[in-house]
Design an enzyme around this catalytic site. Sequence first.
Site, PDB file in Angstrom:
ATOM      1  N   ALA A 111       8.760  16.633   4.563  1.00  0.00           N
ATOM      2  CA  ALA A 111       9.906  16.030   5.253  1.00  0.00           C
ATOM      3  C   ALA A 111       9.637  15.512   6.659  1.00  0.00           C
ATOM      4  O   ALA A 111      10.343  14.604   7.114  1.00  0.00           O
ATOM      5  CB  ALA A 111      11.052  17.044   5.313  1.00  0.00           C
ATOM      6  N   ALA A 112       8.702  16.097   7.413  1.00  0.00           N
ATOM      7  CA  ALA A 112       8.533  15.701   8.816  1.00  0.00           C
ATOM      8  C   ALA A 112       8.044  14.253   8.901  1.00  0.00           C
ATOM      9  O   ALA A 112       7.277  13.800   8.044  1.00  0.00           O
ATOM     10  CB  ALA A 112       7.552  16.642   9.499  1.00  0.00           C
ATOM     11  N   PRO A 113       8.527  13.507   9.918  1.00  0.00           N
ATOM     12  CA  PRO A 113       9.406  13.927  11.021  1.00  0.00           C
ATOM     13  C   PRO A 113      10.899  13.822  10.738  1.00  0.00           C
ATOM     14  O   PRO A 113      11.705  14.065  11.618  1.00  0.00           O
ATOM     15  CB  PRO A 113       9.018  12.962  12.141  1.00  0.00           C
ATOM     16  CG  PRO A 113       8.657  11.699  11.420  1.00  0.00           C
ATOM     17  CD  PRO A 113       7.992  12.141  10.142  1.00  0.00           C
ATOM     18  N   GLY A 114      11.293  13.412   9.525  1.00  0.00           N
ATOM     19  CA  GLY A 114      12.704  13.446   9.184  1.00  0.00           C
ATOM     20  C   GLY A 114      13.344  12.126   8.819  1.00  0.00           C
ATOM     21  O   GLY A 114      14.552  12.063   8.592  1.00  0.00           O
ATOM     22  N   GLY A 115      12.579  11.044   8.747  1.00  0.00           N
ATOM     23  CA  GLY A 115      13.159   9.746   8.435  1.00  0.00           C
ATOM     24  C   GLY A 115      13.889   9.722   7.114  1.00  0.00           C
ATOM     25  O   GLY A 115      14.965   9.125   6.991  1.00  0.00           O
ATOM     26  N   LYS A 116      13.322  10.371   6.117  1.00  0.00           N
ATOM     27  CA  LYS A 116      13.956  10.387   4.801  1.00  0.00           C
ATOM     28  C   LYS A 116      14.949  11.530   4.679  1.00  0.00           C
ATOM     29  O   LYS A 116      16.007  11.401   4.057  1.00  0.00           O
ATOM     30  CB  LYS A 116      12.881  10.445   3.726  1.00  0.00           C
ATOM     31  CG  LYS A 116      11.990   9.195   3.767  1.00  0.00           C
ATOM     32  CD  LYS A 116      10.741   9.315   2.938  1.00  0.00           C
ATOM     33  CE  LYS A 116       9.910   8.039   3.045  1.00  0.00           C
ATOM     34  NZ  LYS A 116       9.330   7.830   4.390  1.00  0.00           N
ATOM     35  N   ARG A 139       4.973  20.272  12.936  1.00  0.00           N
ATOM     36  CA  ARG A 139       5.733  19.048  12.654  1.00  0.00           C
ATOM     37  C   ARG A 139       7.207  19.326  12.378  1.00  0.00           C
ATOM     38  O   ARG A 139       8.044  18.431  12.472  1.00  0.00           O
ATOM     39  CB  ARG A 139       5.099  18.307  11.469  1.00  0.00           C
ATOM     40  CG  ARG A 139       3.832  17.565  11.843  1.00  0.00           C
ATOM     41  CD  ARG A 139       3.050  17.125  10.614  1.00  0.00           C
ATOM     42  NE  ARG A 139       3.827  16.340   9.666  1.00  0.00           N
ATOM     43  CZ  ARG A 139       4.029  15.031   9.735  1.00  0.00           C
ATOM     44  NH1 ARG A 139       3.515  14.348  10.756  1.00  0.00           N
ATOM     45  NH2 ARG A 139       4.712  14.391   8.825  1.00  0.00           N
ATOM     46  N   ASP A 179       7.627  12.386  -0.477  1.00  0.00           N
ATOM     47  CA  ASP A 179       6.934  11.283   0.200  1.00  0.00           C
ATOM     48  C   ASP A 179       5.555  11.833   0.542  1.00  0.00           C
ATOM     49  O   ASP A 179       5.348  12.407   1.611  1.00  0.00           O
ATOM     50  CB  ASP A 179       7.699  10.843   1.440  1.00  0.00           C
ATOM     51  CG  ASP A 179       7.109   9.585   2.048  1.00  0.00           C
ATOM     52  OD1 ASP A 179       6.796   8.652   1.291  1.00  0.00           O
ATOM     53  OD2 ASP A 179       6.943   9.541   3.275  1.00  0.00           O
ATOM     54  N   CYS A 232       2.851   5.455   0.896  1.00  0.00           N
ATOM     55  CA  CYS A 232       2.759   4.191   1.650  1.00  0.00           C
ATOM     56  C   CYS A 232       1.345   3.645   1.523  1.00  0.00           C
ATOM     57  O   CYS A 232       0.726   3.221   2.498  1.00  0.00           O
ATOM     58  CB  CYS A 232       3.153   4.390   3.118  1.00  0.00           C
ATOM     59  SG  CYS A 232       2.144   5.568   4.031  1.00  0.00           S
TER      60      CYS A 232
END
Length: 458
Positions: A111-116, A139, A179, A232
């Site tokens: 999860a870090a840094p939290g965008g999703k 993180r 991710d 990505c």
Amino acid sequence: MELPASFVANMEKILGAELPEYLASFEKPKFRGLRVNTSKISMEKFERIHPFHTLKRVPWIPNGYYYTEEDAPARHPYYYAGLYYIQEPSAMTPASVLPVEEGDRVLDLCAAPGGKATELAARLSHTGLLVANDASASRTKALLKNLEVFGIPNLLITSEMGDRLDRYFHEFFDKILIDAPCSGEGMFRKQAHMIPAWEKQGPEVFAKMQREILNQAAELLKPGGMMLYSTCTFSELENEGSVDGFLKGHPDFHLADIPWYEGFCPGNPALVKSAFSLEKCVRLFPHKIDGEGHFLALFKKDGERVQTEPELKKRTPKLPQELLDFLSDVRMPMDRSSIQVKDTKVFLMPEGIGTCPGLRFLRSGLYMGELLKKRFEPSQAFAMVLKKEEYASVIDLPASDERIFRYLKGETIEVEASECTGKDGWQLICVDGYPLGWGKLIRGTLRNKYFSGWRMNA
């Protein structure tokens, strides 16, 4: 930019005659994006009040926008109010595609840094549970901050490997997002400094890691649940290869359709000689869309999804009078039987979390504040969860007021009596109706209680 020859050769295998178009995309401008926090503000209102020169919709993201460099959105008070998150447009796609519903139990495994994670949480609208996990404990601090700025109360932030999570959350989650760590080829255009790392540690290393993570996540997903895998990178070893390997080992999973938009490209089973329908996967290329490279695969686990009821709570504990006095001015709906006092710290716990001895976590529930000598001091996180109308005494200033910037820098400010809706004491400080933090008003002078770790730099 000089790209590694082996990378270019593999991209030719993936793209064929389109390779020159992809290479030409390195001359295109980099695209900057922000994603609106729909748990705090509607799209319609955001479009009315936003301060930016030009905002253009990201076609495939319902709440995503492109902005220009001159806008500097990270310096605006709305950013500190959690009204949007700054995120590269393609990176918005995974959380947008995973079909999260209110009441779901959702896991963001990396999860870090939290965008999703912030988008997943916003779509839960303070219902259900978000478990945001990252194997790196360092993180998770940035992850916690971003979720708190977004005003998320129903969370558990953990720092564990997937097999450790299975001890506590076997077949627990309705939706999972992975991710995955990857070689980052899709970001070469934006971040050329990643190329030397790719040359040292290429797709083979990450593909092995990704398959382990997918296998672990499969044990955490309920029957009937859905799991989104994304990277990505462009490497077929990390993309179609990881999906193919996972499906071979998990006959109880199948690929689900992903909503299609102009510029999306299907996965290519021929790259890894797969017998599965990998065309249901999605590839994003910078010569096809206004964004960087990404890959997505949406899995569904066979079986019927059963909505489990949260465990029954104990009777409402006897709460300290100092806390009750403060809560008398709070109008936010809350189940007081979910309030826990741990030493001097007070938490509002979300539904569905039982006792998890040995689980390594950074935050469980909403940190409401701390009990000090004969008083309760509310937390920054508590302010961010509230709405303006949910606290009795509010000071609401426009974004153009220079005192807002002074407040965000931690300075004391002066306030007229007419600008406060209540009396002296604790104030919820808002910008254009959206909370920023706390202050304590004494005869026209506001003592700044904005969290020091979040302050705006001069």
